[in-house]
Design an enzyme around this catalytic site. Structure first.
Site, PDB file in Angstrom:
ATOM      1  N   LYS A  95       0.807  -1.215   0.000  1.00  0.00           N
ATOM      2  CA  LYS A  95       0.000   0.000   0.000  1.00  0.00           C
ATOM      3  C   LYS A  95       0.847   1.276   0.000  1.00  0.00           C
ATOM      4  O   LYS A  95       0.460   2.278  -0.608  1.00  0.00           O
ATOM      5  CB  LYS A  95      -0.971  -0.013   1.182  1.00  0.00           C
ATOM      6  CG  LYS A  95      -2.025  -1.107   1.051  1.00  0.00           C
ATOM      7  CD  LYS A  95      -3.029  -1.095   2.171  1.00  0.00           C
ATOM      8  CE  LYS A  95      -4.054  -2.208   1.971  1.00  0.00           C
ATOM      9  NZ  LYS A  95      -5.105  -2.208   3.002  1.00  0.00           N
ATOM     10  N   ASP A 137      -9.863   2.398   2.423  1.00  0.00           N
ATOM     11  CA  ASP A 137      -9.872   1.529   3.598  1.00  0.00           C
ATOM     12  C   ASP A 137     -10.575   2.188   4.785  1.00  0.00           C
ATOM     13  O   ASP A 137     -11.379   1.559   5.480  1.00  0.00           O
ATOM     14  CB  ASP A 137      -8.442   1.170   4.002  1.00  0.00           C
ATOM     15  CG  ASP A 137      -7.863   0.038   3.174  1.00  0.00           C
ATOM     16  OD1 ASP A 137      -8.646  -0.746   2.613  1.00  0.00           O
ATOM     17  OD2 ASP A 137      -6.626  -0.066   3.096  1.00  0.00           O
ATOM     18  N   GLY A 195       1.349   0.567  10.290  1.00  0.00           N
ATOM     19  CA  GLY A 195       1.729   0.291   8.916  1.00  0.00           C
ATOM     20  C   GLY A 195       0.708   0.834   7.934  1.00  0.00           C
ATOM     21  O   GLY A 195      -0.090   1.727   8.258  1.00  0.00           O
ATOM     22  N   ALA A 234      -2.041  -0.430   6.699  1.00  0.00           N
ATOM     23  CA  ALA A 234      -3.453  -0.600   7.065  1.00  0.00           C
ATOM     24  C   ALA A 234      -3.893   0.459   8.056  1.00  0.00           C
ATOM     25  O   ALA A 234      -4.948   1.083   7.907  1.00  0.00           O
ATOM     26  CB  ALA A 234      -3.683  -1.996   7.623  1.00  0.00           C
ATOM     27  N   HIS A 262       7.677   2.146  18.250  1.00  0.00           N
ATOM     28  CA  HIS A 262       6.978   3.323  18.776  1.00  0.00           C
ATOM     29  C   HIS A 262       7.155   4.538  17.875  1.00  0.00           C
ATOM     30  O   HIS A 262       6.223   5.336  17.701  1.00  0.00           O
ATOM     31  CB  HIS A 262       7.474   3.621  20.190  1.00  0.00           C
ATOM     32  CG  HIS A 262       6.749   4.732  20.863  1.00  0.00           C
ATOM     33  ND1 HIS A 262       7.323   5.958  21.134  1.00  0.00           N
ATOM     34  CD2 HIS A 262       5.463   4.820  21.302  1.00  0.00           C
ATOM     35  CE1 HIS A 262       6.443   6.749  21.718  1.00  0.00           C
ATOM     36  NE2 HIS A 262       5.309   6.089  21.832  1.00  0.00           N
ATOM     37  N   GLY A 292     -13.004  -8.313   9.667  1.00  0.00           N
ATOM     38  CA  GLY A 292     -12.927  -7.239   8.686  1.00  0.00           C
ATOM     39  C   GLY A 292     -13.669  -7.502   7.394  1.00  0.00           C
ATOM     40  O   GLY A 292     -13.437  -6.776   6.414  1.00  0.00           O
TER      41      GLY A 292
END
Length: 278
Positions: free
Chosen positions: A68, A104, A131, A133, A156, A244
């Site tokens: 992505k 998304d 990330g 998503a 982090h 999902g």
């Protein structure tokens, strides 16, 4: 016939071809939608190959893990929401160029608020992961105006960078962004969203059950067998589990609208897909 596909690695499990074929059938659109397994180090070349092999009939593709970020980077034009996320899950081919967008987030929010019936405004939300998503859904999550969103990630610094990029939007919507350390995570949340690939790889849930408020919604962006471990964990800790699949259908409906100018009946297709998968 116009051609579309989903690109990813892995991709064999994807239900996107079934969803888009059903959308096309219900809306009277003529198209073919397939799937392509893309070598991990070969996304840009594989994209060009699809565009060239289709002999001018390729109109777009969906992008799934782990490409992505790369999809946004190869585009010649990027939507505002994809630019904020720096990640794209949909590419449209237009006049020799590539337009990147990200559906998304709106897919996730629509599934939670419309299909699951849970308004996000004023809620405490934990987003696990930073990330592609997580980046794709954070903007629309903020626009739903929860009281606070905590972004917890194994690295982090990635969570901090993601939060900083969305800080202006969060201030506008009066949503507090937090970046707690994933290890030793404390506090309780109304909604927990797993945006990591832990379910896909069979790894355990990366947070303790103590972060769940009674009756909290525990949402895994994965679906089918990959999400069963997370959903069992949610039930064990008194939460309401949701996979999902609804997000998949709703983000696909938004992509279909972008590509074809027609909004398909997503609720009907979601119900049909769940019945097929049972």
């Amino acid at each position: 016939m116009d051609l579309y596909c989903v690109m990813g690695n892995p991709v064999e499990h994807s239900k996107s071809p079934w969803i888009h074929a059903r959308f096309a059938e219900l809306t009277g659109q003529r198209l073919h939608y397939g799937k392509r397994l893309i070598p991990l180090a070969n996304f840009a070349a594989s994209l060009r190959e699809f565009m060239n092999d289709a002999a001018g009939t390729a109109r777009g593709c969906n992008i799934t893990v782990p490409f992505k970020f790369e999809a946004a980077a190869v585009a010649t034009r990027v939507s505002a929401r994809a630019e904020l996320a720096r990640a794209a899950n949909i590419l449209s081919f237009e006049a020799g160029g590539i337009h990147a967008d990200n559906t998304d987030g709106i897919g996730l929010v629509d599934d939670i608020q419309r299909n699951a019936g849970l308004a996000l405004a004023g809620r405490d939300v934990l987003l696990i992961g930073a990330g592609g998503a997580a980046a794709g859904v954070l903007g629309p999550l903020i626009e739903a105006r929860p009281a606070r969103i905590a972004i917890a990630n194994r690295t982090h610094a990635k969570a901090v960078a993601l939060a900083e990029r969305h800080q202006a939007l969060a201030l506008l919507q009066k949503t507090e962004l937090l970046t707690p350390d994933l290890q030793g995570l404390q506090g309780k949340f109304d909604v927990i969203i797993n945006a990591t690939a832990s379910s896909l790889s069979g790894a355990g849930v990366p947070v303790p059950g103590s972060v769940l408020r009674p009756g909290a919604l525990a949402y895994d962006m994965m679906y089918g067998p990959a999400a069963r471990g997370f959903m069992a964990w949610a039930l064990e800790h008194g939460a309401v589990p949701r996979d999902g699949l609804g997000m998949l259908v709703e983000q696909a409906a938004e992509a279909f609208l972008i590509w074809r100018g027609v909004r398909p009946p997503s609720a009907q297709v979601l119900a049909e897909l769940r019945a097929v998968m049972e």
